[in-house]
Motif scaffolding. Structure first.
Motif, PDB file in Angstrom:
ATOM      1  N   ASN A 165       0.823  -1.211   0.000  1.00 22.10           N
ATOM      2  CA  ASN A 165       0.000   0.000   0.000  1.00 22.10           C
ATOM      3  C   ASN A 165       0.857   1.261   0.000  1.00 22.10           C
ATOM      4  OD1 ASN A 165       0.861  -0.706   2.648  1.00 22.10           O
ATOM      5  ND2 ASN A 165      -0.577   0.774   3.514  1.00 22.10           N
ATOM      6  N   GLU A 166       2.174   1.107  -0.089  1.00 15.42           N
ATOM      7  CA  GLU A 166       3.095   2.238  -0.020  1.00 15.42           C
ATOM      8  C   GLU A 166       3.896   2.366  -1.314  1.00 15.42           C
ATOM      9  OE1 GLU A 166       5.661   1.452   3.264  1.00 15.42           O
ATOM     10  OE2 GLU A 166       4.006   0.923   4.626  1.00 15.42           O
ATOM     11  N   LYS A 167       4.236   3.597  -1.647  1.00 12.52           N
ATOM     12  CA  LYS A 167       5.178   3.801  -2.748  1.00 12.52           C
ATOM     13  C   LYS A 167       6.564   3.324  -2.319  1.00 12.52           C
ATOM     14  CE  LYS A 167       3.052   7.747  -5.138  1.00 12.52           C
ATOM     15  NZ  LYS A 167       3.281   9.118  -5.664  1.00 12.52           N
ATOM     16  N   LEU A 168       7.382   2.993  -3.298  1.00  7.97           N
ATOM     17  CA  LEU A 168       8.723   2.491  -3.011  1.00  7.97           C
ATOM     18  C   LEU A 168       9.720   3.601  -2.691  1.00  7.97           C
ATOM     19  CD1 LEU A 168       8.859  -0.156  -5.876  1.00  7.97           C
ATOM     20  CD2 LEU A 168       8.707  -0.653  -3.434  1.00  7.97           C
ATOM     21  N   GLY A 169       9.391   4.830  -3.097  1.00  7.83           N
ATOM     22  CA  GLY A 169      10.321   5.938  -2.877  1.00  7.83           C
ATOM     23  C   GLY A 169      11.556   5.819  -3.755  1.00  7.83           C
ATOM     24  N   LEU A 170      11.328   5.665  -5.049  1.00  6.51           N
ATOM     25  CA  LEU A 170      12.421   5.435  -5.994  1.00  6.51           C
ATOM     26  C   LEU A 170      13.239   6.690  -6.250  1.00  6.51           C
ATOM     27  CD1 LEU A 170      10.447   3.277  -8.578  1.00  6.51           C
ATOM     28  CD2 LEU A 170      11.970   2.465  -6.768  1.00  6.51           C
ATOM     29  N   ASP A 171      14.388   6.494  -6.897  1.00  6.60           N
ATOM     30  CA  ASP A 171      15.298   7.608  -7.197  1.00  6.60           C
ATOM     31  C   ASP A 171      14.677   8.606  -8.166  1.00  6.60           C
ATOM     32  OD1 ASP A 171      17.387   6.434  -5.667  1.00  6.60           O
ATOM     33  OD2 ASP A 171      17.840   5.087  -7.334  1.00  6.60           O
ATOM     34  N   ILE A 172      13.797   8.133  -9.044  1.00  5.64           N
ATOM     35  CA  ILE A 172      13.234   9.017 -10.061  1.00  5.64           C
ATOM     36  C   ILE A 172      11.762   9.298  -9.771  1.00  5.64           C
ATOM     37  CG2 ILE A 172      14.865   8.234 -11.798  1.00  5.64           C
ATOM     38  CD1 ILE A 172      12.761   6.511 -13.008  1.00  5.64           C
ATOM     39  N   LYS A 173      11.280  10.424 -10.315  1.00  5.26           N
ATOM     40  CA  LYS A 173       9.913  10.854 -10.057  1.00  5.26           C
ATOM     41  C   LYS A 173       8.915  10.088 -10.925  1.00  5.26           C
ATOM     42  CE  LYS A 173      11.216  15.583  -8.791  1.00  5.26           C
ATOM     43  NZ  LYS A 173      11.022  17.027  -9.080  1.00  5.26           N
TER      44      LYS A 173
END
Length: 468
Positions: free
Chosen positions: A391-399
């Motif tokens: 249920n959460e975003k991964l918080g990746l390096d790119i937008k």
């Protein structure tokens, strides 16, 4: 006669007095300008004859994991003409315009000599001081232009101006193009180029310039020059060879099935390094598959059968099944609230183990497990999904990461069909990267690692920052 003499002397006296008064006024004005307004006019003179120009830094490169260049800045020239240059005379222009037009037509092969002559003549008559002749001229073309009639006379007599500009080039074409991304003048930022722009772009420098005759600007070395700081190189986790395999394998399967779009991701299990990421979409204009959108990261979709792993993990964690338990899939059909669900295996699989339910990707078997374990309290199923961070975003390096959508029993859209259909990957949305991260955690002995696209920053070959 004496009267005449007196009159003459009187007039001379008045003239002399007037000149003296005028001289005093002029002298007073000079003193006023020097003492009172001196600093103002000096600054105005400085602005006219001297100026600071910005020295752009060199943008850093984007590299593969083994140091191969994926994206770099390539110098080109923008060619312009000052038709009002001080030394450019009318007879000089008309003497060379015919031969210049022929040479331009041969070099660029985009217009006839007559077309070039017409455009150049019109621009000359208008006195255009910044006439654009050609953009994106490479260095060999630039050298030829400098030797052409009129242009060989230089900027003052021939009006020739060459402005060096840099264009961003992806050296492997479409391979990972959307993930590499781009930036634009209006601050649109995409992919790695956008996410790492603050590191890649460097810092501008300043150079004081003095204007000379002929509108020529010369640098002044007064010790206050600020040198530009070139951007850092960004080392990615991408493996060019794996990227090539992923790209072409994806394209083959898309063509085979006539699909509109698809993506493929290769993740290194223990590190989370993304070794390849391909996103292809069918372009109706070019009639081919191109990289236009990062589906792997940006689009949340119903994951379908790939979500069955989630159902199995939640049921095993709840302790309501064991891998050796038997599930009766019957003839491969089951009905929930009047809606029929089917397996892809004709005639069904009958009684099979929980392990085989997953191995055969049985819709019926998976939904029966979910309803047996969670139908009395679906919130437990949802909480187990939350525990897996889906249920959460991964918080990746790119937008641009897509947001997951996990229904809750309190939602107005929740119905008796939601639990069985969610168990097989419908009425739920996640990105391909999010579902891959879960599969990778299973392969990594239960340890979930964040997907990484950026490995490190380098300046002049030395590592200055690492990403984890």
């Amino acid at each position: 006669m004496s009267e005449v003499k007196k009159d003459i002397l009187s007039r001379i006296g008045l003239l002399y007095t007037g000149m003296m008064i005028f001289s005093v006024i002029i002298l007073g004005r000079i003193l006023y300008l020097q003492l009172v307004e001196g600093s103002y006019w000096k600054s105005k003179a400085f602005q006219v004859s001297q100026k600071n120009i910005i020295i752009p830094p060199m943008r850093g490169d984007i590299l593969s994991s083994d140091g191969r260049i994926l994206a770099t800045s390539i110098p080109f020239y923008e060619i312009r003409i000052d038709f009002r240059a001080e030394g450019l005379k009318k007879d000089t222009f008309y003497k060379h315009v015919d031969s210049l037009s022929i040479y331009l037509s041969r070099l660029f092969a985009d217009k006839t000599p007559l077309d070039y002559k017409k455009e150049l003549t019109e621009a000359y008559k208008k006195g255009n001081r910044y006439y654009l002749l050609k953009r994106k001229v490479d260095y060999p073309q630039y050298k030829q232009l400098r030797a052409m009639p009129l242009f060989r006379l230089g900027p003052n007599k021939g009006g020739f101006m060459a402005i060096q500009v840099y264009y961003r080039a992806k050296l492997y074409g479409q391979l990972g193009a959307r993930t590499l991304g781009y930036t634009s003048s209006d601050r649109v930022v995409v992919g790695i180029e956008g996410a790492m722009d603050s590191y890649l772009r460097g810092k501008e420098g300043l150079q004081l310039m003095q204007r000379l005759s002929g509108n020529v600007w010369m640098p002044i070395n007064n010790g206050n020059t600020k040198e530009p700081e070139d951007g850092a190189d960004v080392v990615t986790t991408i493996d060019v060879n794996l990227q090539d395999v992923a790209h072409h394998s994806l394209m083959t399967h898309l063509q085979e099935h006539g699909a509109k779009y698809g993506c493929a991701i290769v993740m290194e299990t223990n590190t989370g390094y993304i070794k390849a990421i391909a996103n292809l979409q069918y372009d109706t204009t070019s009639k081919s598959y191109v990289e236009k959108f990062n589906y792997a990261i940006g689009e949340s979709v119903e994951p379908g059968s790939t979500f069955k792993l989630v159902t199995m993990l939640t049921a095993l964690e709840e302790g309501c099944i064991k891998l050796t338990d038997t599930i009766n899939t019957g003839n491969g059909e089951v009905t929930y609230y009047g809606v029929k669900m089917k397996d892809s295996h004709e005639g069904g699989l009958g009684k099979i183990s929980v392990a085989d339910v997953f191995a055969y990707s049985s819709n019926v078997g998976t939904s029966k497990i979910a309803t047996a374990c969670f139908s009395k309290d679906p919130k437990v199923f949802i909480q187990r999904i939350y525990n897996l961070h889906l249920n959460e975003k991964l918080g990746l390096d790119i937008k641009g990461e897509g947001s997951p959508v996990i229904k809750d029993p309190s939602d107005s859209s929740w119905s008796g069909l939601t639990l069985p259909w969610m168990s097989i990957g419908y009425e739920v949305k996640v990105t391909p990267m999010q579902i891959l991260t879960l599969y990778n955690a299973v392969a990594n002995n239960g340890k979930m690692v964040k997907p990484l696209l950026i490995k490190e920053l380098r300046r002049k070959g030395s590592v200055v920052k690492e990403f984890e």
